[in-house]
Structures are given as C-alpha cells and as structure tokens.
Design an enzyme around this catalytic site. Structure first.
Site, PDB file in Angstrom:
ATOM      1  N   TYR A 189       0.868  -1.182   0.000  1.00  0.00           N
ATOM      2  CA  TYR A 189       0.000   0.000   0.000  1.00  0.00           C
ATOM      3  C   TYR A 189       0.900   1.227   0.000  1.00  0.00           C
ATOM      4  O   TYR A 189       1.790   1.354   0.843  1.00  0.00           O
ATOM      5  CB  TYR A 189      -0.922   0.031   1.227  1.00  0.00           C
ATOM      6  CG  TYR A 189      -1.753   1.301   1.260  1.00  0.00           C
ATOM      7  CD1 TYR A 189      -2.897   1.415   0.467  1.00  0.00           C
ATOM      8  CD2 TYR A 189      -1.376   2.389   2.043  1.00  0.00           C
ATOM      9  CE1 TYR A 189      -3.644   2.594   0.457  1.00  0.00           C
ATOM     10  CE2 TYR A 189      -2.118   3.565   2.037  1.00  0.00           C
ATOM     11  CZ  TYR A 189      -3.246   3.662   1.237  1.00  0.00           C
ATOM     12  OH  TYR A 189      -3.973   4.830   1.229  1.00  0.00           O
ATOM     13  N   LYS A 222       3.977  10.577   7.650  1.00  0.00           N
ATOM     14  CA  LYS A 222       3.233  10.252   8.866  1.00  0.00           C
ATOM     15  C   LYS A 222       3.819  10.852  10.148  1.00  0.00           C
ATOM     16  O   LYS A 222       3.415  11.928  10.551  1.00  0.00           O
ATOM     17  CB  LYS A 222       3.093   8.740   8.989  1.00  0.00           C
ATOM     18  CG  LYS A 222       2.061   8.169   7.986  1.00  0.00           C
ATOM     19  CD  LYS A 222       1.696   6.774   8.374  1.00  0.00           C
ATOM     20  CE  LYS A 222       0.774   6.083   7.376  1.00  0.00           C
ATOM     21  NZ  LYS A 222      -0.618   6.491   7.533  1.00  0.00           N
TER      22      LYS A 222
HETATM   23  C1  LIG Z   1       3.184   2.715   3.578  1.00  0.00           C
HETATM   24  C2  LIG Z   1       2.353   3.907   3.201  1.00  0.00           C
HETATM   25  N1  LIG Z   1       2.668   4.612   2.104  1.00  0.00           N
HETATM   26  C3  LIG Z   1       1.982   5.705   1.742  1.00  0.00           C
HETATM   27  C4  LIG Z   1       0.893   6.132   2.454  1.00  0.00           C
HETATM   28  C5  LIG Z   1       0.131   7.358   2.035  1.00  0.00           C
HETATM   29  O1  LIG Z   1       0.400   8.413   2.873  1.00  0.00           O
HETATM   30  P1  LIG Z   1      -0.640   9.627   3.043  1.00  0.00           P
HETATM   31  O2  LIG Z   1      -1.886   9.052   3.611  1.00  0.00           O
HETATM   32  O3  LIG Z   1       0.067  10.613   3.935  1.00  0.00           O
HETATM   33  O4  LIG Z   1      -0.852  10.193   1.678  1.00  0.00           O
HETATM   34  C6  LIG Z   1       0.513   5.417   3.592  1.00  0.00           C
HETATM   35  C7  LIG Z   1      -0.672   5.820   4.372  1.00  0.00           C
HETATM   36  O5  LIG Z   1      -1.237   5.080   5.117  1.00  0.00           O
HETATM   37  C8  LIG Z   1       1.263   4.273   3.969  1.00  0.00           C
HETATM   38  O6  LIG Z   1       0.940   3.542   5.060  1.00  0.00           O
END
Ligand SMILES: Cc1ncc(COP(=O)(O)O)c(C=O)c1O
Length: 440
Positions: free
Chosen positions: A151, A281
């Site tokens: 993801y 995050k």
């Molecule tokens: C591993 C990973 N990559 C990318 C993202 C996307 O980040 P954002 O929600 O800040 O766009 C997330 C969000 O949960 C994630 O867990």
C-alpha cells in the site's frame, strides 16, 4: 470564531449528513465519534469520555498529543511566517529539517524533496525513477515492479503499485497504469529464511529489467495491505538483484520510519539502503501533514544532467514552514539520548521496547477460535481474525471499554504513541481481548 453550531449533536449531525470520511458511504455511514481534545495518549470525546488511543492517529502521533514542545514550535513559527512558496524562495525551517533528515538517515543520501503528504512523496519517488532513466536516455525503462499486498497511498500512481486485488485497484482497472506485481514475501520476520521466497521476484526482475525503472516496497512491514511482517533477507536479496539488473530501489518508510519497528528505519533490519526513500506520517509527530522523498547524489545528478534537467514536481504547500518547524522539533524530541542505565542510546528505543513488551499481552487471545494469528514487532501489535470484522460493532465495544482502535478487514491492530505507559498498554490490550471474547 463565530460558532455555527450550538451543541455537539448539531455538528455531529452536520458531519454525518455532509462530510465524507475515509472510505465511507454517505448512506448509513459507520458512526463517527466526536473528538473535542487530545492530550498525551488520550482522545476526549464530546461527551467527556476519554479513550486510550491505540492508533497514534494512523502511525503519526509518536510523542502523544498536545505536546508542549511541538505546540511551541508551531506557535513560534506561526508568528514569523506560516507559509511562503518554495519556488525561488528558501527558508531556515526547511534547511533545519533537511539537515536533520540527512543527519539521521544513512549517508548515501544527499537530496531531500519536502512533499505535502505521504502519497505525494511516493509520486515524487516514482517520478524521480522515471526521470532518472529518461536522463540516461533509456526511456523504455518506465515500469515498476513491486510485491502484492503493498500500500502506497490512494492517488492513481500510488494505487498502480499497490496491491492489484484490493478494493480500490479493482475498481479503477481501466485507468490504473499496469506494472509488475509478484507474490508478497512469505517468510515471516522471525521465521527461518527460505531461499524459495525470493524466486518469484528474481524471475520477474530477470525477465523484465529492460522495462523496469524501479522496484518499490514497504520494508519489513506491509501496513494497510495486511500488517504483514516479513524477513529482512528478502530485502537484502532484492537489493542485490536490483544492482545486478540495473533497477532503482525505492523504500516506502512512511509507516515504518522513525522507530516504529524497533529500528529508526525499517531498512536497518536488513542493513541495506535504497536509492530513494519516502517518509511521512510521524515526521511532524502527528501535528500536521508533511512528507519527504530522499535520494542519492547519483539519482539527483543524473536527473539534473539530463535533457530535461529539472525534477517535474512542485506542490503549492511543499516545505511549508510551519510543518518544517514542527518536524524539526519532533525529530529533536525523537533523538533525545537515553539515560545510560537504560541500556538504550535513545529514549525512543526504551519507549518502543516497552510497547513491544506490553503488546505481547495480545498473545493471550491467540488460541481463540476466531483468531488466526497474533504478531508483535516494535510498537506494532496485530490480532488477525479468521474473518473480516464488523468494524462498527467492534469499535462500539472498544469505545465502551475506553480505548480507540480502528480495525480494518480481518485486522485489529495497534501502533500506540511511544509515550504509552505499561498500565495504558494493559488497558488497550485487555479491551481488545475482552471485546473478542464477548463478540466471538
Ligand atoms: C506505507 C504507506 N505509504 C503511503 C501512504 C500514504 O500516505 P498519506 O496518507 O500521507 O498520503 C501510507 C498511508 O497510510 C502508507 O501507510
């Protein structure tokens, strides 16, 4: 601010009728809990109840909520300059943050792009990889290889390298670019490495490297794609194969970065580095949105020496000074040295060790007939159920027990703020265990 709503019921009703929440329907959406304040590890509901937060607001609030140091950084920066464009303008908060990031990441990295969210940092990483090969006059290297169960965010390019069978990918088939996906790593983090595990990846990279710009993967923990913890050897072999076949390697450390897996960055479990890494995050300690794409001199210089020598990205709010100032303050908190007696170099290490020990209590529910697996790594605890859970029912039961957890699919999982105490961890784990016992 003039208030439009007199009671909490009024604004909660407005919310239910007009505001879209993540992954919800506007017809009979799951109930939302009104939160009016957050402090340390507690969320305060509009009716006065306080919940122990097991989510750190989706991996972000490392130091807990309402942290005076982060508040102060925000206040001070807001009185100087909340935002200016980054096009043609430089500012100290961005340099302060960039310096900290380069100091705390492996020294193969030299260049930082400050993006406004995790997904955008992924977009930038993928674009960097494509532009790298364009600059080397190999434009046919324009595909990505990844593993199933990943993801990387919800925008289209991020979805294209996410799991090909999950809901959203499936729904947008006709517009999502086609890339290469192989079986997810099978050997679990603590299991004995099985060399067969890398074979699907080895075959895919051998067959397709002429078209491949980069491999992208979440190191060690696949988060939203299943909270799966896999073996570090997979990453070591992946790095070797990327070098062998001339393919860039991108690590998405957006969820795993800043100590969550027990190492400052998850890649340290494998003792290797990628060509490009994304973080987000927890970067601002959960105060506001900010992310970064970090890369090597080789990637940056190759792009910059090409026929189109500019990196084609520039969001309005990139390097927002408020977010940069808070991020630097958060990283300074994170990198505080521990008391030598603790046996750890940094306070966060003792904190994550406490989380890891406290979360082991979740194993008490492992033998339950509805539970498929319980696993813990660093500050992440997962109870995987045999069947998808009823989120509404489960959450109602957890909230009644004074905790906030946001399950999805078959997973009831937690990644608490690092400051959570042993007692609060007990409250959190007991609530999960009691809820499972009551509902199943
Ligand atoms: C591993 C990973 N990559 C990318 C993202 C996307 O980040 P954002 O929600 O800040 O766009 C997330 C969000 O949960 C994630 O867990």
């Amino acid at each position: 601010m003039a208030q439009k709503f007199k009671t909490s019921e009024d604004w909660l009703n407005f919310d239910r009728d007009h505001l879209w929440h993540p992954y919800t329907s506007m017809i009979e959406p799951l109930p939302c809990y009104g939160v009016v304040a957050a402090d340390k590890v507690y969320l305060e509901l509009e009716d006065g109840r306080k919940l122990v937060d097991g989510t750190a607001s989706w991996w972000s609030a490392l130091h807990g909520y309402n942290h005076p140091v982060l508040n102060q950084a925000l206040l001070e920066q807001s009185q100087k300059m909340s935002h200016v464009m980054f096009g043609g303008i430089a500012h100290q908060p961005a340099s302060e943050l960039g310096k900290r990031l380069l100091d705390m990441t492996p020294n193969v990295f030299d260049y930082v792009f400050l993006a406004d969210s995790g997904s955008i940092s992924i977009e930038v990483a993928l674009k960097m990889a494509l532009q790298y090969w364009q600059s080397r006059e190999e434009p046919n290297k324009n595909k990505f290889l990844t593993v199933r169960g990943g993801y990387h965010g919800d925008p289209f390019t991020c979805m294209s390298v996410g799991d090909p069978e999950n809901g959203s990918h499936h729904m947008f088939q006709s517009v999502i670019a086609k890339h290469f996906h192989v079986a997810r790593p099978q050997t679990e983090f603590y299991a004995q490495w099985d060399d067969a595990d890398i074979e699907p990846f080895k075959t895919a990279i051998a067959e397709n490297h002429q078209q491949l710009a980069a491999v992208i993967i979440e190191p060690i923990v696949q988060g939203a794609g299943g909270m799966h913890f896999y073996h570090a050897e997979y990453l070591r072999q992946m790095r070797k194969l990327c070098d062998q076949y001339g393919v860039l390697l991108i690590f998405d450390e957006i969820a795993t970065g800043f100590g969550r897996t027990g190492k400052l960055f998850a890649m340290e479990h494998a003792d290797i580095t990628p060509d490009i890494m994304c973080i987000g995050k927890a970067l601002t300690g959960g105060m506001m949105t900010l992310a970064a794409t970090i890369t090597t001199k080789n990637v940056a210089m190759t792009i910059s020496g090409g026929a189109t020598p500019i990196l084609m990205h520039g969001p309005t709010f990139m390097a927002n000074p408020l977010a940069c100032a808070v991020a630097s303050a958060s990283l300074d908190l994170l990198m505080q040295k521990a008391d030598t007696k603790s046996g750890h170099e940094f306070i966060w290490q003792s904190n994550v060790a406490r989380l890891e020990t406290g979360l082991q209590q979740l194993h008490d529910i492992e033998a339950h007939k509805a539970v498929a697996d319980v696993r813990v790594l660093g500050g992440i605890g997962v109870v995987e159920m045999r069947e998808p859970v009823n989120v509404g029912k489960l959450q109602a039961s957890l909230v009644a027990k004074g905790v906030w957890v946001r399950p999805f699919g078959k997973l009831i999982y937690v990644m608490p703020p690092y400051i959570m105490s042993e007692d609060e961890l007990k409250t959190l784990c007991n609530a999960i265990i009691d809820t499972i016992n009551e509902l199943y």
